[in-house]
Design an enzyme around this catalytic site. Sequence first.
Site, PDB file in Angstrom:
ATOM      1  N   GLY A  54      12.896 -21.290 -41.520  1.00 33.17           N
ATOM      2  CA  GLY A  54      12.325 -22.592 -41.850  1.00 33.17           C
ATOM      3  C   GLY A  54      12.864 -23.002 -43.196  1.00 33.17           C
ATOM      4  CB  ALA A  55      14.529 -26.074 -44.393  1.00 26.35           C
ATOM      5  CG  ASP A 229      16.950 -26.993 -41.115  1.00 25.08           C
ATOM      6  OD1 ASP A 229      16.536 -27.568 -40.082  1.00 25.08           O
ATOM      7  OD2 ASP A 229      16.569 -25.853 -41.459  1.00 25.08           O
ATOM      8  CG  ASN A 239      15.267 -30.561 -37.563  1.00 26.01           C
ATOM      9  OD1 ASN A 239      14.853 -29.850 -38.469  1.00 26.01           O
ATOM     10  ND2 ASN A 239      14.571 -30.792 -36.458  1.00 26.01           N
ATOM     11  CE  LYS A 240      16.527 -24.358 -35.275  1.00 26.11           C
ATOM     12  NZ  LYS A 240      17.590 -23.453 -35.781  1.00 26.11           N
TER      13      LYS A 240
HETATM   14  C1  LIG Z   1       9.943 -27.189 -42.159  1.00 25.80           C
HETATM   15  S1  LIG Z   1      11.539 -27.438 -41.697  1.00 25.80           S
HETATM   16  C2  LIG Z   1      11.889 -26.126 -40.640  1.00 25.80           C
HETATM   17  C3  LIG Z   1      13.223 -26.325 -39.986  1.00 25.80           C
HETATM   18  O1  LIG Z   1      13.929 -25.097 -39.993  1.00 25.80           O
HETATM   19  C4  LIG Z   1      14.119 -24.705 -38.650  1.00 25.80           C
HETATM   20  O2  LIG Z   1      15.287 -23.958 -38.446  1.00 25.80           O
HETATM   21  P1  LIG Z   1      15.212 -22.343 -38.361  1.00 25.80           P
HETATM   22  O3  LIG Z   1      14.023 -22.000 -37.513  1.00 25.80           O
HETATM   23  O4  LIG Z   1      16.536 -21.967 -37.738  1.00 25.80           O
HETATM   24  O5  LIG Z   1      15.084 -21.863 -39.788  1.00 25.80           O
HETATM   25  C5  LIG Z   1      14.189 -26.007 -37.902  1.00 25.80           C
HETATM   26  O6  LIG Z   1      15.408 -26.663 -38.091  1.00 25.80           O
HETATM   27  C6  LIG Z   1      13.054 -26.744 -38.561  1.00 25.80           C
HETATM   28  O7  LIG Z   1      13.062 -28.125 -38.380  1.00 25.80           O
END
Ligand SMILES: CSC[C@H]1O[C@H](OP(=O)(O)O)[C@H](O)[C@@H]1O
Length: 337
Positions: A54-55, A229, A239-240
Site C-alpha cells: 500500500g503506497a 500510488d 494505481n493497481k
Molecule cells: C492507499 S493506496 C494503496 C495502493 O497500493 C496498492 O498497491 P499494492 O497493494 O501493490 O501495494 C494499490 O495500488 C492501492 O491503490
Amino acid sequence: MNTTASHDTIRAVQWHGDRLRLLDQRRLPAEEIWFDSTTSGDVTQAIRDLAVRGAPAIGIAAAWGVVLAAKTGEDLPAAMATLRAARPTAVNLMWALDRMKARVDSGADAAALEAEAQAIQDEDLAANRHMGELGAALIAPGSHVMTHCNTGSLATAGYGTALGVIRAGVEAGRIEQVFAGETRPWQQGARLTMWELVRDGIPARLIADSAASHLMKDGKVTWVIVGADRIAANGDTANKIGTYQLAIAARHHGVKFMVVAPSTTVDMATASGDDIEIELRDATELLSVSGTRTVIEGAEAWNPVFDVTPAELIDAIVTERGVILKPDEVQMRSMFP
Ligand SMILES: CSC[C@H]1O[C@H](OP(=O)(O)O)[C@H](O)[C@@H]1O
C-alpha cells in the site's frame, strides 16, 4: 443502517521502540500473523514481498527502516538506497526516504529520526480522516459505490484513503452498499478489503474484476473510488492494475471516478503518466492462486501490477489539501506549487 464502522481501525504498521511490528498481509484473511523487523534489511524484504503493502504504508515502513538502521549502526546511505529500491511505483516510498534523508543529512540522531518517522505516520492518519470527510461530501445519500484493490487501514497508517472515504460515507449515511473488486492476481480486494469491510460491519459484496463493467451497466453504482500510488503533475494516476479499465468503463456508463490519495502520493516532478515506472512482478504471482499453480507448467505470463489512468478519465482527485474536480496540470500546480 447498523454498521460498526469503527474509527479506530487496525494499525498494520506498529513501532515498538526497537522493532517494527508488521501484520503479514500475505496471510490474511486466513491468519493474522504479526512479525518483527529489527533491521532495515528486514523492512526492505517485507516491502519487496508485500508483507507490508500500500503506497502510504510502504513509505511509513521505510521511514521506520531508517530508524532501525540508525539504532543498529547500519550504513545509513546504503540502507536508504536499498529501501528506496524495494518497489518502483509508489512515490510515497521515495518521499518518505527523502524526508528521512534530509534529517540524516542535518545530523539528526536516532531519537530525532524516530520522532520524524512517528510524525510521518501520524500525518498520514490525520490526512486519511480529512480526506474521508472531503470525499464523502461528494457522494449523494443512499449511493452504491465500487472500489478496487485495498486502500484501507492495511495500506496506510490507518482508516484508509479510498476506503477512508467509504468509511466516512457509510458513517454519514451517504453510502449504502460497497462493491469490492477481487483485484487479481494478488487479490487485495478479495483478501484485504473484504476483511476490513466485514470487520467494520459495512455492507459489502465482492465481485470478480471482470464483472465491474456489467455492474456499472446495471446502474448499480454511481462512483468508482480508488487509491493511487503516484499522481503525476498533469493528474495522470498510477494505481493497481485494472484501475485504468475501470475508469474507461465508468466514463462509458456515466459513473463518476474518484481518486483518493494524500499529498505524499503526488509527484509534481513527474510530468505525466507516461513517465511513471510500472512495477513488473514475478510471473508466478499470476500463474498460481494462494500458492497453488493454476496454469500448465511451461506457460509464461506478463505481470504488471499497476497501470495509469489519464487525468481526463478522473472526475475528482481528493487529497488532504482539497478536492480537484476534472483534474489538469493547471489545477495540480495550483494545489501543489
Ligand atoms: C492507499 S493506496 C494503496 C495502493 O497500493 C496498492 O498497491 P499494492 O497493494 O501493490 O501495494 C494499490 O495500488 C492501492 O491503490
